[in-house]
Design an enzyme around this catalytic site. Structure first.
Site, short mmCIF file in Angstrom:
data_model
loop_
_atom_site.label_atom_id
_atom_site.label_comp_id
_atom_site.label_asym_id
_atom_site.label_seq_id
_atom_site.Cartn_x
_atom_site.Cartn_y
_atom_site.Cartn_z
N ASP A 32 61.77 50.22 41.06
CA ASP A 32 60.39 49.88 40.78
C ASP A 32 60.13 49.45 42.36
OD1 ASP A 32 58.84 47.18 40.31
OD2 ASP A 32 58.96 47.29 38.33
N ASP A 59 58.75 53.90 44.76
CA ASP A 59 57.01 54.05 44.85
C ASP A 59 57.49 55.29 44.01
OD1 ASP A 59 54.31 54.87 44.38
OD2 ASP A 59 53.51 53.75 45.89
N LYS A 86 48.44 48.37 34.62
CA LYS A 86 48.12 47.94 33.31
C LYS A 86 46.67 47.23 33.00
CE LYS A 86 50.73 44.05 33.15
NZ LYS A 86 51.34 43.27 32.20
N SER A 126 50.82 52.94 24.18
CA SER A 126 49.71 51.01 24.21
C SER A 126 48.95 51.85 22.31
CB SER A 126 48.85 51.28 25.30
OG SER A 126 48.24 50.50 25.33
N TYR A 151 42.67 52.70 32.15
CA TYR A 151 43.49 52.93 31.76
C TYR A 151 44.42 53.11 30.17
CZ TYR A 151 47.74 50.15 29.84
OH TYR A 151 48.62 49.80 29.26
N LYS A 155 46.86 56.51 29.28
CA LYS A 155 48.19 56.86 28.07
C LYS A 155 48.00 57.81 27.39
CE LYS A 155 50.27 53.21 29.55
NZ LYS A 155 51.33 53.18 29.98
N ASN A 200 44.98 38.52 30.03
CA ASN A 200 45.62 38.16 28.64
C ASN A 200 45.35 37.25 28.28
OD1 ASN A 200 47.69 40.83 29.80
ND2 ASN A 200 46.20 41.63 28.49
N LEU A 201 45.03 37.38 26.80
CA LEU A 201 45.18 36.05 26.20
C LEU A 201 46.49 34.37 26.33
CD1 LEU A 201 43.86 33.66 24.08
CD2 LEU A 201 44.58 35.26 21.89
N ARG A 296 33.60 39.76 24.93
CA ARG A 296 33.92 41.02 26.46
C ARG A 296 33.87 41.78 26.36
NH1 ARG A 296 40.12 39.91 27.79
NH2 ARG A 296 41.06 42.06 26.40
N GLY A 298 34.24 45.97 25.86
CA GLY A 298 35.24 46.95 25.53
C GLY A 298 35.93 46.59 24.52
P1 NAD Z 1 54.19 44.81 34.68
O1 NAD Z 1 53.49 45.08 35.11
O2 NAD Z 1 55.44 43.66 34.57
O3 NAD Z 1 55.33 46.24 34.98
C1 NAD Z 1 55.07 47.55 35.29
C2 NAD Z 1 56.10 47.36 36.73
O4 NAD Z 1 56.03 48.72 36.56
C3 NAD Z 1 56.26 46.46 37.93
O5 NAD Z 1 57.32 45.87 38.08
C4 NAD Z 1 55.38 47.18 38.57
O6 NAD Z 1 55.88 47.11 40.01
C5 NAD Z 1 56.01 48.65 38.58
N1 NAD Z 1 55.72 49.87 38.97
C6 NAD Z 1 54.26 49.89 39.19
N2 NAD Z 1 53.44 50.62 39.91
C7 NAD Z 1 54.71 51.71 40.41
C8 NAD Z 1 54.80 52.37 40.95
N3 NAD Z 1 53.81 54.00 41.21
N4 NAD Z 1 56.12 52.78 41.56
C9 NAD Z 1 57.65 51.95 40.98
N5 NAD Z 1 56.69 50.59 40.04
C10 NAD Z 1 56.41 50.95 40.44
O7 NAD Z 1 54.07 45.36 32.98
P2 NAD Z 1 54.49 45.59 31.77
O8 NAD Z 1 53.73 44.55 30.30
O9 NAD Z 1 55.49 45.15 31.87
O10 NAD Z 1 54.06 46.76 31.60
C11 NAD Z 1 55.28 48.06 31.03
C12 NAD Z 1 54.54 49.20 30.76
O11 NAD Z 1 54.31 49.17 29.48
C13 NAD Z 1 53.77 49.75 31.44
O12 NAD Z 1 53.42 50.99 31.44
C14 NAD Z 1 52.01 49.76 30.55
O13 NAD Z 1 51.01 49.82 30.36
C15 NAD Z 1 52.78 49.24 28.98
N6 NAD Z 1 52.27 48.14 28.34
C16 NAD Z 1 51.93 47.44 28.56
C17 NAD Z 1 51.44 46.42 27.66
C18 NAD Z 1 51.01 45.03 27.66
O14 NAD Z 1 50.62 44.49 27.14
N7 NAD Z 1 51.74 44.63 28.90
C19 NAD Z 1 50.80 47.03 26.31
C20 NAD Z 1 51.21 48.78 26.12
C21 NAD Z 1 51.30 49.12 26.84
C1 WQD Z 2 43.38 39.74 23.67
C2 WQD Z 2 42.55 38.67 22.27
C3 WQD Z 2 40.88 39.49 23.90
C4 WQD Z 2 41.58 37.18 27.28
C5 WQD Z 2 45.04 44.50 25.65
C6 WQD Z 2 44.92 45.61 26.58
C7 WQD Z 2 45.56 47.05 25.71
C8 WQD Z 2 46.84 46.86 25.99
C9 WQD Z 2 47.38 44.77 25.51
C10 WQD Z 2 48.90 48.25 27.63
C11 WQD Z 2 40.57 39.74 22.25
C12 WQD Z 2 40.56 37.23 23.69
C13 WQD Z 2 41.55 37.53 25.29
C14 WQD Z 2 40.25 35.23 26.96
C15 WQD Z 2 40.05 35.78 24.50
N1 WQD Z 2 48.12 46.57 26.99
N2 WQD Z 2 40.92 36.87 25.25
N3 WQD Z 2 39.83 34.68 26.31
O1 WQD Z 2 42.59 43.59 24.67
O2 WQD Z 2 44.21 43.18 23.14
O3 WQD Z 2 45.26 44.11 24.92
O4 WQD Z 2 46.53 43.72 25.98
O5 WQD Z 2 48.27 48.98 26.89
O6 WQD Z 2 45.34 48.05 26.03
O7 WQD Z 2 43.16 45.92 26.60
O8 WQD Z 2 44.74 41.79 25.33
O9 WQD Z 2 45.15 39.56 25.75
O10 WQD Z 2 43.23 40.54 26.59
O11 WQD Z 2 43.03 39.54 24.71
O12 WQD Z 2 39.47 35.36 23.84
O13 WQD Z 2 40.76 34.47 28.58
O14 WQD Z 2 42.01 37.44 23.45
O15 WQD Z 2 38.90 39.67 23.17
O16 WQD Z 2 40.50 39.47 21.32
P1 WQD Z 2 44.11 43.06 24.48
P2 WQD Z 2 44.31 40.68 25.58
#
Ligand code: NAD
Ligand code: WQD
Length: 344
Positions: A32, A59, A86, A126, A151, A155, A200-201, A296, A298
């Protein structure tokens, strides 16, 4: 002891997964660059598990360093790839930041993995790949839609690269499509650490409840849903983490039926934004200051997972519900406040 490499293991989902892997008896090596996480998370993992993960501050975009690390760790049994940026909105503003980090980083990683003959790969995908689904719940066979954001496209590119590479090389892959991960570890030692204003919410809710944000805006209540607000599938991060243990075990035991297998990771239950707010108020006893605002850009109207494949094939199912996830998210926010107060 079997060893798993975890890229992005200092991040939100990666740190919870490192804990579940270590609790299940695996050695963990984290790669990381701390671009969206804090080194203190490593101490948190050790505090929970009683063991120290190996840590490389590298990195993925630096291929030389990455290859040096994978050469050292080439006896690892599997690799889980979380490291990526993300933030959906940010990816629209700065698409090249996302293509460079998420795509170039993954190209480098796959090159080094092939070079060092690592065979088992788990990918963080995702539900965003489904876009606005035609039918709910979405299954792994539901069609992918044109990505709404850079983003989301990273994926789709990631999954496509894995489909190609797993056909051409000896790489076996499981791609896990997460729905909306929320909550924190029961100990409140690790959790989500959003930098700046959360997108995020749930972090926005907990930060509003604790007084960091003044008011939550609910993004639209005129959608075609029972209460007019968006529906999502909110999954506890610890449940999600446990699915990764199942995934690496499936790969290591060579149980996969295909070089690339895809699983939805959700609860199968859709909850509206207002249901999340009401459940939060109920489990915490805290009244939330919120208003209804405009939509919002998207946002899809509704999405939730069909979880049958994860249940039947991966042998995984969720153990926790929305109320439990929100109460752990709140406990985590309270723990962060305690830390801030102590440091003042
Ligand atoms: P996060 O940002 O908390 O964790 C990602 C980690 O990767 C961080 O610690 C960051 O420092 C590290 N990182 C980023 N780019 C890097 C690089 N080039 N080299 C080394 N380290 C690097 O995110 P998360 O919520 O834990 O998400 C983890 C994975 O899951 C991501 O791929 C994200 O796209 C995917 N994902 C997350 C969600 C979500 O809502 N949290 C939903 C669907 C998919
Ligand atoms: C959830 C709901 C908002 C904030 C995102 C990424 C998705 C995946 C998961 C990575 C939505 C509503 C939010 C606020 C609100 N990530 N909201 N007020 O958009 O479903 O998904 O995270 O892969 O790709 O798009 O998650 O937590 O942003 O929103 O009303 O201040 O909450 O409109 O309906 P989302 P979110």
């Amino acid at each position: 002891m079997k060893k798993i490499i975890v890229t992005g293991g200092a991040g939100y989902i990666g740190s919870h997964t490192a804990v579940e892997l270590m609790n299940a008896g695996y050695d963990v090596a984290i790669i990381d660059n701390l671009s969206n996480s804090d080194a203190s998370v490593l101490g948190g993992i050790e505090e929970i598990t009683g063991k120290q993960p190996v840590f490389y501050n590298i990195d993925l975009c630096n291929k030389e360093d990455l290859n040096y690390c994978l050469e050292k760790e080439k006896d690892a049994d599997a690799i889980i790839h979380f490291a990526a940026f993300k933030a959906v909105g940010e990816s629209q503003q700065f698409p090249m930041k996302y293509y460079n980090n998420n795509v170039v980083g993954m190209v480098n990683l796959l090159d080094c993995i092939i070079k060092n003959k690592l065979n088992n790969f788990v990918f963080s995908s995702s539900c965003t790949v489904y876009g606005e689904a035609d039918e709910l719940p979405v299954t792994e066979n539901s069609p992918e839609k044109k990505a709404e954001s850079a983003y989301g496209f990273t994926k789709q590119i990631g999954e496509r690269m894995l489909a190609d590479v797993s056909q051409a090389d000896s790489l076996r892959v499981i791609s896990l499509r997460y729905f909306n991960p929320i909550g924190a570890h029961d100990t409140a030692i690790i959790g989500e650490l959003p930098l700046g204003v959360p997108n995020n919410l749930v972090p926005f809710i907990t930060q509003t409840a604790i007084g960091i944000r003044e008011q939550l805006t609910v993004f639209g209540n005129d959608y075609d849903t029972p209460d007019g607000t968006n529906i999502r599938d909110y999954i506890h991060v610890v449940d999600l983490a446990k699915a990764h243990v199942k995934a690496v075990e499936r790969l290591m035991e060579k149980k996969s039926s295909d070089n690339l297998e895809i699983f939805n990771l959700g609860t199968g239950v859709g909850n509206s934004v207002l249901e999340v707010v009401q459940t939060f108020e109920k489990v915490t006893g805290v009244k939330l200051n919120y208003k209804i605002g405009s939509r919002r850009a998207g946002d899809v109207v509704s999405i939730y997972a069909d979880t049958n494949k994860a249940g039947d094939v991966l042998g995984w199912k969720t153990e926790r519900d929305l109320a439990n996830a929100l109460s752990t998210a709140w406990k985590w926010e309270l723990a962060l406040k305690e830390k801030r107060d102590k440091n003042q």
